[in-house]
Write an enzyme that holds these catalytic residues in place. Structure first.
Site, PDB file in Angstrom:
ATOM      1  N   GLU A 100       0.840  -1.211   0.000  1.00 38.39           N
ATOM      2  CA  GLU A 100       0.000   0.000   0.000  1.00 38.39           C
ATOM      3  C   GLU A 100       0.870   1.253   0.000  1.00 38.39           C
ATOM      4  O   GLU A 100       2.032   1.206   0.403  1.00 38.39           O
ATOM      5  CB  GLU A 100      -0.842   0.015   1.279  1.00 38.39           C
ATOM      6  CG  GLU A 100      -2.319  -0.149   1.088  1.00 38.39           C
ATOM      7  CD  GLU A 100      -3.051   1.017   0.435  1.00 38.39           C
ATOM      8  OE1 GLU A 100      -2.484   1.724  -0.413  1.00 38.39           O
ATOM      9  OE2 GLU A 100      -4.221   1.211   0.781  1.00 38.39           O
ATOM     10  N   ASP A 101       0.284   2.362  -0.403  1.00 37.13           N
ATOM     11  CA  ASP A 101       1.025   3.628  -0.358  1.00 37.13           C
ATOM     12  C   ASP A 101       1.062   4.216   1.047  1.00 37.13           C
ATOM     13  O   ASP A 101       2.098   4.653   1.519  1.00 37.13           O
ATOM     14  CB  ASP A 101       0.442   4.642  -1.364  1.00 37.13           C
ATOM     15  CG  ASP A 101      -1.060   4.846  -1.236  1.00 37.13           C
ATOM     16  OD1 ASP A 101      -1.709   4.168  -0.407  1.00 37.13           O
ATOM     17  OD2 ASP A 101      -1.602   5.690  -1.969  1.00 37.13           O
ATOM     18  N   ASP A 104      -3.792   5.432   6.700  1.00 31.32           N
ATOM     19  CA  ASP A 104      -4.343   6.636   7.293  1.00 31.32           C
ATOM     20  C   ASP A 104      -5.279   6.188   8.426  1.00 31.32           C
ATOM     21  O   ASP A 104      -4.813   5.918   9.530  1.00 31.32           O
ATOM     22  CB  ASP A 104      -5.051   7.379   6.148  1.00 31.32           C
ATOM     23  CG  ASP A 104      -5.486   8.783   6.495  1.00 31.32           C
ATOM     24  OD1 ASP A 104      -4.777   9.447   7.260  1.00 31.32           O
ATOM     25  OD2 ASP A 104      -6.536   9.219   5.992  1.00 31.32           O
ATOM     26  N   PHE A 153      -1.289  16.132   4.518  1.00 30.77           N
ATOM     27  CA  PHE A 153      -1.663  15.529   3.240  1.00 30.77           C
ATOM     28  C   PHE A 153      -0.449  15.502   2.324  1.00 30.77           C
ATOM     29  O   PHE A 153       0.109  16.545   1.985  1.00 30.77           O
ATOM     30  CB  PHE A 153      -2.827  16.275   2.586  1.00 30.77           C
ATOM     31  CG  PHE A 153      -3.423  15.479   1.468  1.00 30.77           C
ATOM     32  CD1 PHE A 153      -4.365  14.493   1.723  1.00 30.77           C
ATOM     33  CD2 PHE A 153      -3.008  15.675   0.160  1.00 30.77           C
ATOM     34  CE1 PHE A 153      -4.891  13.717   0.696  1.00 30.77           C
ATOM     35  CE2 PHE A 153      -3.522  14.909  -0.875  1.00 30.77           C
ATOM     36  CZ  PHE A 153      -4.470  13.933  -0.600  1.00 30.77           C
ATOM     37  N   ARG A 166       1.580  11.759  -8.672  1.00 29.40           N
ATOM     38  CA  ARG A 166       1.980  10.405  -8.285  1.00 29.40           C
ATOM     39  C   ARG A 166       3.425  10.104  -8.685  1.00 29.40           C
ATOM     40  O   ARG A 166       4.088   9.251  -8.107  1.00 29.40           O
ATOM     41  CB  ARG A 166       1.075   9.363  -8.957  1.00 29.40           C
ATOM     42  CG  ARG A 166      -0.365   9.371  -8.466  1.00 29.40           C
ATOM     43  CD  ARG A 166      -1.093   8.151  -9.004  1.00 29.40           C
ATOM     44  NE  ARG A 166      -2.538   8.258  -8.895  1.00 29.40           N
ATOM     45  CZ  ARG A 166      -3.247   7.923  -7.820  1.00 29.40           C
ATOM     46  NH1 ARG A 166      -2.630   7.476  -6.746  1.00 29.40           N
ATOM     47  NH2 ARG A 166      -4.553   8.038  -7.810  1.00 29.40           N
TER      48      ARG A 166
END
Ligand code: IMP
Ligand code: MG
Length: 177
Positions: A100-101, A104, A153, A166
């Site tokens: 996963e990136d 959160d 963010f 990205r």
């Protein structure tokens, strides 16, 4: 509410990202010595991390991809995820590493973890490039973390703001005026 970001400030520079990916790749290669590893990328954000990380993995690797979307608000993930694209190959009896990136709230990965457990892999682990622990709502067992970051963010290294940025080779914080 939405404005164009006025600038992006570097949080983790490219050389630090690359050094960490190399370290993680070496650790994963040791941990899976003698085994074959099935990398499962969570699209789209996990793509950059999976490909860059895989360069440093020396055990045999296969790659599969899945895409999920959360029901509800676009900026917060809800508890329920919808599978937009599932993996192509069966996961039973394989050593699966979900890539996963960012974690959160933890809701996406918590759902994915349960989904994959039900498919009876030989082993199941989770790798994330970034972790924002301050925002956690659901506990997720993370096995490999690139960087722990504060609640901001971020974009780059696979992460987007409205589908942009990205491709940035560093992790940056989006700043609005
Ligand atoms: P959660 O852990 O279920 O809340 O959701 C994590 C997902 O939200 C990630 O896979 C990203 O797609 C997205 N996300 C969370 N924080 C950020 C961020 O700082 N930048 C870009 N995307 C983010
Ligand atoms: Mg994502």
């Amino acid at each position: 509410m939405s404005h164009d970001p006025s600038r992006i400030s570097v949080l983790i520079p490219q050389d630090k990202v690359e050094a960490r990916l190399k370290e993680l790749g070496e650790k994963i290669s040791n941990d899976y010595a003698g085994k074959e590893l099935c990398l499962v990328c969570v699209l789209k954000g996990g793509s950059y991390f999976m490909i860059e990380l895989a360069k440093y993995i020396t055990v045999p690797v296969t790659m599969d991809f899945m895409q999920v979307s959360s029901y509800g608000s676009a900026t917060r993930s809800s508890g329920n995820i919808k599978i937009v694209k599932d993996v192509d190959e069966p996961m039973t009896d394989r050593h699966v590493l979900i890539v996963e990136d960012i974690i959160d709230s933890g809701r996406t990965l918590s759902c994915l973890e349960q989904l994959f457990k039900d498919r009876k892999p030989a082993s199941l682990k989770i790798a994330t490039l970034l972790d924002k622990p301050d925002r956690r709502e659901v506990e997720v067992p993370v096995d490999y973390t690139g960087f722990t970051i504060p609640d901001a963010f971020v974009v780059g290294c696979g992460l987007d703001y409205a589908q942009n940025y990205r491709n940035l080779p560093y992790v940056g914080v989006v700043e609005f005026d």
